[in-house]
Write a protein that holds these residues in place. Sequence first.
Motif, mmCIF file in Angstrom:
data_model
loop_
_atom_site.group_PDB
_atom_site.id
_atom_site.type_symbol
_atom_site.label_atom_id
_atom_site.label_comp_id
_atom_site.label_asym_id
_atom_site.label_seq_id
_atom_site.Cartn_x
_atom_site.Cartn_y
_atom_site.Cartn_z
ATOM 1 N N ILE A 64 54.327 -10.395 35.844
ATOM 2 C CA ILE A 64 54.503 -9.076 35.212
ATOM 3 C C ILE A 64 55.929 -8.936 34.689
ATOM 4 C CG2 ILE A 64 54.539 -6.614 35.666
ATOM 5 C CD1 ILE A 64 51.799 -7.102 36.341
ATOM 6 N N GLU A 65 56.919 -9.386 35.419
ATOM 7 C CA GLU A 65 58.306 -9.302 34.959
ATOM 8 C C GLU A 65 58.532 -10.161 33.709
ATOM 9 O OE1 GLU A 65 60.620 -8.572 39.208
ATOM 10 O OE2 GLU A 65 60.166 -10.619 38.570
ATOM 11 N N LEU A 92 56.194 -11.062 31.460
ATOM 12 C CA LEU A 92 55.485 -10.438 30.347
ATOM 13 C C LEU A 92 56.225 -9.208 29.835
ATOM 14 C CD1 LEU A 92 51.776 -10.760 31.483
ATOM 15 C CD2 LEU A 92 52.962 -12.060 29.716
ATOM 16 N N PHE A 93 56.796 -8.434 30.723
ATOM 17 C CA PHE A 93 57.561 -7.256 30.320
ATOM 18 C C PHE A 93 58.796 -7.669 29.508
ATOM 19 C CE2 PHE A 93 60.700 -3.886 31.154
ATOM 20 C CZ PHE A 93 60.000 -2.811 30.624
ATOM 21 N N SER A 94 59.496 -8.696 29.941
ATOM 22 C CA SER A 94 60.673 -9.184 29.208
ATOM 23 C C SER A 94 60.281 -9.719 27.831
ATOM 24 C CB SER A 94 61.365 -10.297 29.996
ATOM 25 O OG SER A 94 61.781 -9.822 31.253
ATOM 26 N N LEU A 95 59.172 -10.451 27.753
ATOM 27 C CA LEU A 95 58.720 -10.959 26.464
ATOM 28 C C LEU A 95 58.300 -9.837 25.521
ATOM 29 C CD1 LEU A 95 56.680 -14.135 27.475
ATOM 30 C CD2 LEU A 95 58.861 -14.042 26.274
ATOM 31 N N ALA A 96 57.696 -8.779 26.068
ATOM 32 C CA ALA A 96 57.289 -7.643 25.235
ATOM 33 C C ALA A 96 58.518 -6.953 24.643
ATOM 34 C CB ALA A 96 56.463 -6.660 26.049
ATOM 35 N N ILE A 97 59.555 -6.782 25.409
ATOM 36 C CA ILE A 97 60.793 -6.176 24.902
ATOM 37 C C ILE A 97 61.413 -7.066 23.825
ATOM 38 C CG2 ILE A 97 63.171 -5.566 25.525
ATOM 39 C CD1 ILE A 97 62.083 -4.600 28.209
#
Length: 142
Positions: free
Chosen positions: A11-12, A14-19
Motif C-alpha cells: 500500500i505504501e 502504490l501510494f508513492s507511485l500514485a503521487i
Amino acid sequence: MPPSKNGFTLIEVLFSLAILMVIIALFSPLQINQLNQLKENRFLELLEYDVLYIQSRARMYENERVLIRFYADEYRIIEGMNTNEVRPYPTGLSIDTFGRREIYFNTNGTFIQPRTVRVYGIYKSYRLTFPLGKGRFYIAEI
C-alpha cells in the motif's frame, strides 16, 4: 525474535507511485509545448541559414539557378536540376507563399521576385519579408 520491518508495504509503494504519476501528469504537457515551440524556432533558424546559403551560391554560379522551393509539408534546396536538401516542416506548421513557391537570387545577391511568405505554427505565426532591392530578409512575429 520479532520479525524485522526493513521494507515498505504494498500500500505504501502504490501510494508513492500514485503521487509520482500525478506529478508527472501535471508537468508533461508543459514540456511538450516547450519542445514544440523549440522545434518551430529551430525550423525558422534553419530556413534563415538556407536562404543565406542559396544567396551565397547564387553569387558563385551565374549559369545555374539555386533556389528554395516550398511544398505542402517540406521545402527543398535545388541547385540546377539536383535537389540537395529536403527539410520537412515540424508537426502543425504550414507555409503560405501567396503564389510562386520559389525563392531565388540573381548574381548580385538580391531577390528576383520580392514577396512576403507567411509561416503558421501551432503557437505563433510569422511573416517572412523579402523586400525589393535587398539581399536580406526579415522575420517578424505576427
